[in-house]
Design an enzyme around this catalytic site. Structure first.
Site, short mmCIF file in Angstrom:
data_model
loop_
_atom_site.label_atom_id
_atom_site.label_comp_id
_atom_site.label_asym_id
_atom_site.label_seq_id
_atom_site.Cartn_x
_atom_site.Cartn_y
_atom_site.Cartn_z
N GLY A 229 0.84 -1.20 0.00
CA GLY A 229 0.00 0.00 0.00
C GLY A 229 0.87 1.23 0.00
O GLY A 229 2.02 1.20 -0.46
N SER A 230 0.33 2.30 0.53
CA SER A 230 1.05 3.58 0.47
C SER A 230 2.16 3.65 1.52
O SER A 230 2.12 2.96 2.54
CB SER A 230 0.06 4.72 0.69
OG SER A 230 -0.49 4.61 1.97
N ALA A 232 2.65 6.11 3.48
CA ALA A 232 2.09 6.69 4.72
C ALA A 232 1.54 5.57 5.61
O ALA A 232 1.80 5.53 6.82
CB ALA A 232 1.01 7.69 4.37
N THR A 233 0.79 4.65 5.02
CA THR A 233 0.23 3.56 5.83
C THR A 233 1.34 2.59 6.23
O THR A 233 1.31 2.03 7.33
CB THR A 233 -0.89 2.82 5.04
OG1 THR A 233 -1.79 3.78 4.52
CG2 THR A 233 -1.65 1.87 5.94
N GLY A 234 2.31 2.39 5.35
CA GLY A 234 3.44 1.51 5.67
C GLY A 234 4.14 1.94 6.96
O GLY A 234 4.52 1.11 7.79
N GLU A 251 5.67 -3.38 0.92
CA GLU A 251 5.78 -3.02 -0.50
C GLU A 251 5.00 -1.73 -0.68
O GLU A 251 3.77 -1.74 -0.62
CB GLU A 251 5.18 -4.13 -1.38
CG GLU A 251 5.92 -5.44 -1.34
CD GLU A 251 7.28 -5.40 -2.01
OE1 GLU A 251 7.65 -4.36 -2.60
OE2 GLU A 251 8.00 -6.41 -1.93
N CYS A 285 2.07 0.15 -8.88
CA CYS A 285 3.22 0.61 -8.11
C CYS A 285 4.42 0.83 -9.01
O CYS A 285 5.14 1.81 -8.86
CB CYS A 285 3.53 -0.39 -7.01
SG CYS A 285 3.68 -2.07 -7.60
N GLU A 384 3.59 10.86 -6.38
CA GLU A 384 3.09 9.68 -7.09
C GLU A 384 1.61 9.92 -7.37
O GLU A 384 0.78 9.83 -6.46
CB GLU A 384 3.25 8.44 -6.20
CG GLU A 384 2.77 7.17 -6.86
CD GLU A 384 2.62 6.00 -5.88
OE1 GLU A 384 2.23 6.21 -4.72
OE2 GLU A 384 2.88 4.86 -6.30
#
Ligand code: NAD
Length: 480
Positions: A229-230, A232-234, A251, A285, A384
Site C-alpha cells: 500500500g502507500s 504513509a500507511t506503511g 511493498e 506501483c 506519485e
C-alpha cells in the site's frame, strides 16, 4: 447510466471463520468505479471477528505446518485449478469492483494470479549444512512463523493477494487476508473457492475498513504483517508492529523514472512506454511515473505518444472496446484531479488531456494526460499521482538525468530504453531502485526478488528471499 450488474444483497453477506459462516452487523457498500454507484455489499469485520479468525488460524497452523511441502503444494495446485474453473466469474468481479477492462482482468490478473500460484507452489525453501566436521554438525533450516496477516490495496486485488498468500501458505503459515475496503469481492470469492480445498482456518478473508488493518497490526496472535500500500500507511504498520516485534514486509509506493536514450528504437518502445505508464489507468506501483527523454528525440517521442494515446479508448471495463478504465475510487479521483488542477494553476502545458472527463461519464474517469516538460519541483513530478497522468521531461546530459531520476524519496523501479544496452547497464548501476528494467518494464517472476529502496519498502517478495521472509531461520548444532 446504470451499472451493468447489481449483485443480490445476500451474495457476499457472510464471513467464513473456520467452518462457520457469520454475519457482520455493519455491511459495507462496494462501488462500481465506472459509475460511482454501489452494486454489492460485504460484511465489515469487527474486533470480535478478528479474534475468532486468529483463533481458527492458530488451530489450523498446528496441522498445516506438519504437512510436507508436497502436500501443501497439492493443496495450492488444487486451488489454482479451482480458480481456473472460476476464471470468468473472477474476471467479472474484478472489472466490476476495480474498473479495469474485462480482458485485462481475465488475462492480466486472473490468469496471471493462477500461474503465479502454481509457480510458487513449486518452490522449496531448502535448509543447508553449514559445517560438517569431525566434531560438529551445523545445519540451517526454516520454521514457519504462525498466523500471518496479509494486507493489500485496490489496484491489483487478486494478484497482490496471491503474491502474499502463496508463499505464506507454502512455508507452512496460516493466513488472514484483508483486501482493500474498495475491492473486497475477489478476495471473498477466493475464500469461497478455497473452502473445501484448504483445511478450515488455513485461509481466512476478513473484509473491513482501514481500522481492521490496524487491529491486525496490533494483534499479538499475528506473527507477521505483509503489507502492500502507500508509504504513509506503511509507516503506521511498522510503528504498530514494533510493539510485538512483529515481522513486516512492506511493498510501498513508487515514482518510477523511465529514461529514453537518444538511440532508442521509438517504434518499438512507444507502445511499451504508453502501457508502462497508463496500463491499469496508471494505478500500479511500478508504473512509469516520470518519463525522461533525450533532447534529440523529445518532440518526436512526445508526438508519437500523443498519437498512440489517442487510439486507446477509455470507459466502462465491461464494454469490450475499452482498453482503459476509470480510477478505482473517489478518493484517488480527487487526488489525481488535484494534481491536474495544480498543473493548470502553474500554467503547465498539456500535450494531451488535462481536462475533466465528459459530463456523461459518471464514474471516476480522468483522460490520459501528458504534461510537456514541467519543472522538476512541480507536484506532477514530485508526487506519485497513481493515475493516467505522465510528466514528460527533457534532458541532455546523462549524469544530470541520473541525478534527477534519483531525486525522489522513492526507489521502487526504473527503466532505461536504448539500443546500446551496455551503456544502459552503466546507467542502471547508478539508479536507486529495487528493480531496473532495460527495454522492458513491469516484468516480474516467481524467482526474482522484488522490493523497494528508500521509502518504497522494506524486505522483498518472490524468489528464495521472498519465501524466507515467511519463516524464522533456525540453526541446529550437534557436537560429535
Ligand atoms: P493504502 O495504504 O491506503 O491501503 C492499503 C491497505 O492498507 C488497504 O487494505 C487499507 O485498508 C489498509 N490500511 C489502511 N490503513 C491501515 C493501517 N493503519 N494499518 C493497517 N492497514 C491499513 O494504499 P492504497 O491507496 O490502497 O494503495 C495505493 C498505494 O499502494 C500506492 O502508493 C501504490 O504505489 C502502492 N502499491 C505498492 C505496490 C508494491 O508492490 N510496492 C503494489 C501496489 C500498490
Amino acid at each position: 447510466m446504470k451499472p451493468h450488474r447489481i449483485l443480490p444483497e445476500e451474495r457476499f453477506s457472510t464471513l467464513l471463520l473456520g467452518d462457520v459462516r457469520v454475519r457482520a452487523a455493519r455491511p459495507q457498500p462496494v462501488i462500481n468505479p465506472a459509475y460511482g454507484t454501489a452494486f454489492a455489499s460485504v460484511p465489515q469485520a469487527d474486533p470480535e471477528h478478528l479474534e475468532r479468525a486468529v483463533g481458527v488460524a492458530q488451530d489450523a497452523f498446528r496441522r498445516w505446518r506438519a504437512l510436507s511441502w508436497e502436500e501443501r503444494q497439492a493443496h495450492l495446485e488444487a486451488l489454482a485449478d479451482r480458480m481456473a474453473q472460476a476464471r470468468d466469474e473472477l474476471a467479472d468481479l474484478l472489472t466490476l469492483e476495480q474498473g479495469k477492462p474485462r480482458h485485462s482482468a481475465a488475462i492480466g490478473e486472473v490468469d496471471y494470479a493462477i500461474g503465479w500460484l502454481r509457480g510458487i507452489a513449486g518452490q522449496r525453501l531448502n535448509g543447508r549444512v553449514l559445517e560438517e566436521s569431525l566434531h560438529h554438525h551445523v545445519e540451517q533450516s526454516y520454521a514457519p512463523l504462525g498466523v500471518v496477516g496479509l494486507i493489500v490495496p485496490w489496484n491489483f486485488p487478486l494478484c497482490l493477494a496471491i503474491w502474499k498468500l502463496a508463499p505464506a501458505l507454502m512455508t507452512g503459515n496460516t493466513a488472514i487476508l484483508k483486501p482493500s475496503p474498495y475491492t473486497p469481492l475477489t478476495a471473498l470469492r477466493l475464500a469461497e473457492l478455497a473452502e473445501d480445498i484448504l483445511p478450515p482456518g488455513v485461509l481466512t478473508v476478513l473484509t473491513g475498513d482501514d481500522a481492521l488493518g490496524q487491529w491486525m497490526v496490533d494483534h499479538p496472535g499475528i506473527a507477521k504483517i505483509s503489507f502492500t500500500g502507500s508509504a504513509a500507511t506503511g509507516r503506521k504498520v511498522m510503528t504498530g508492529a514494533a510493539t510485538h516485534l512483529k515481522r513486516v514486509t512492506l511493498e510501498l509506493g513508487g515514482n518510477d523514472p523511465a529514461i529514453v536514450l537518444p538511440d532508442a528504437d521509438l517504434d518499438a518502445c512507444v507502445p511499451q512506454l504508453f502501457w508502462g505508464a497508463f496500463g491499469n489507468s496508471g494505478q500500479w506501483c511500478v508504473g512509469i511515473k516520470r518519463l525522461y527523454v533525450h533532447d534529440d528525440i523529445y518532440s518526436q517521442l512526445l508526438d508519437a505518444l500523443v498519437a498512440y494515446a489517442r487510439s486507446v479508448p477509455m470507459g466502462d471495463g465491461m464494454d469490450p472496446v475499452n482498453q482503459l478504465g476509470p480510477l478505482q475510487n473517489a478518493r484517488q479521483y480527487a487526488k489525481v484531479r488535484d494534481i491536474l488542477d495544480d498543473c493548470a494553476r502553474q500554467g503547465l502545458r498539456f500535450a494531451l488531456g488535462g481536462e475533466r472527463a465528459a459530463p456523461d461519464q459518471a464514474g471516476y474517469f480522468v483522460p490520459v494526460t501528458l504534461v510537456d516538460d514541467p519543472p522538476d519541483d512541480s507536484r506532477v513530478v514530485v508526487e506519485e499521482a497513481f493515475g493516467p497522468v505522465l510528466p514528460v521531461l527533457r534532458y541532455r546530459d546523462f549524469d544530470d538525468v541520473v541525478r534527477r531520476a534519483n531525486d525522489t524519496e522513492y526507489g521502487l523501479g526504473a527503466s532505461i530504453w536504448g539500443r546500446d544496452t551496455a551503456f544502459a547497464q552503466t546507467l542502471a548501476e547508478r539508479l536507486e531502485a529495487g528493480t531496473v528494467w532495460i527495454n522492458e518494464v513491469y516484468v516480474h517472476g516467481v524467482d526474482f526478488p522484488f522490493g523497494g529502496h528508500k521509502l518504497s519498502g522494506l524486505g522483498v517478495e518472490h524468489g528464495a528471499e521472498g519465501l524466507a521472509a515467511y519463516a524464522n531461520l533456525k540453526i541446529r548444532m550437534t557436537a560429535r
